[in-house]
Design a protein around this motif. Structure first.
Motif, PDB file in Angstrom:
ATOM      1  N   CYS A  21      50.315  48.907  39.255  1.00 52.80           N
ATOM      2  CA  CYS A  21      49.819  50.528  39.289  1.00 52.80           C
ATOM      3  C   CYS A  21      50.391  50.274  40.704  1.00 52.80           C
ATOM      4  N   HIS A  37      52.547  56.450  34.114  1.00 55.36           N
ATOM      5  CA  HIS A  37      51.256  56.034  33.384  1.00 55.36           C
ATOM      6  C   HIS A  37      51.334  56.530  32.243  1.00 55.36           C
ATOM      7  N   HIS A 116      42.042  50.101  35.350  1.00 53.62           N
ATOM      8  CA  HIS A 116      42.070  48.865  36.275  1.00 53.62           C
ATOM      9  C   HIS A 116      41.101  50.115  37.067  1.00 53.62           C
TER      10      HIS A 116
HETATM   11 CU   LIG Z   1      45.486  53.606  37.669  1.00 54.77          CU
END
Ligand SMILES: [Cu+2]
Length: 169
Positions: A21, A37, A116
């Motif tokens: 990421c 994503h 996250h």
């Molecule tokens: Cu992200």
């Protein structure tokens, strides 16, 4: 013997996910992170925020109540919050509207869709006006929907928390 192996795997997968990421964001900036994503609506809309229905509409005075305190926005720089580093000035009041002084606020940004947070820790500064605190940098490093939990510790030893949700671009 199995369980430790499994948790080790889980940890490395999580770490890998986070690294991927960060990497995609660092290398490609504005471009390309959405495909990776997989918000998955396939519309090709690059911002996504126009269609985002979760979270809060930023405004000065926007407030959330916890169990024993209320947290309000005095300012955000920039306003509304953007992708990147943000500085927030917040006012803490008790439920009788009195300023809450000597509190400690820890800001925890999370992207629920990606699982996250951010490696950048925000620092808190108590301002001269009683009950006013500056939190900076609130690091929202990716385009998309973030939930920022503010964990507040009071001098009484009580803990409280509120959450603000913002889509940033
Ligand atoms: Cu992200």
């Amino acid at each position: 013997m199995r369980a430790p192996l499994r948790s080790l795997l889980l940890v490395s997968l999580t770490t890998l996910g986070l690294a991927a990421c960060d990497k995609s964001e660092g290398e490609h900036g504005e471009h390309g992170e959405h495909g990776e994503h997989g918000t998955g609506d396939g519309t090709g809309d690059d911002s996504g925020c126009a269609a985002e229905t979760r979270g809060d509409e930023f405004a000065i005075g926007l407030s959330k109540s916890g169990t024993s305190i209320e947290v309000s926005f005095i300012s955000s720089s920039p306003a509304p919050p953007i992708k990147g580093d943000n500085t927030w000035t917040l006012e803490l009041q008790d439920l009788q509207g009195q300023p809450v002084v000597d509190a400690t606020i820890v800001a925890i940004p999370m992207m629920p869709d990606h699982g996250h947070g951010t490696p950048v820790e925000a620092e808190m500064t108590a301002l001269e006006t009683p009950g006013h605190y500056e939190i900076s940098p609130v690091n929202l490093f990716m385009t998309g929907y973030w939930e920022i939990t503010l964990e507040v510790s009071l001098t009484s030893g009580e803990q409280d928390s509120v959450m603000f949700g913002f889509c940033v671009e």
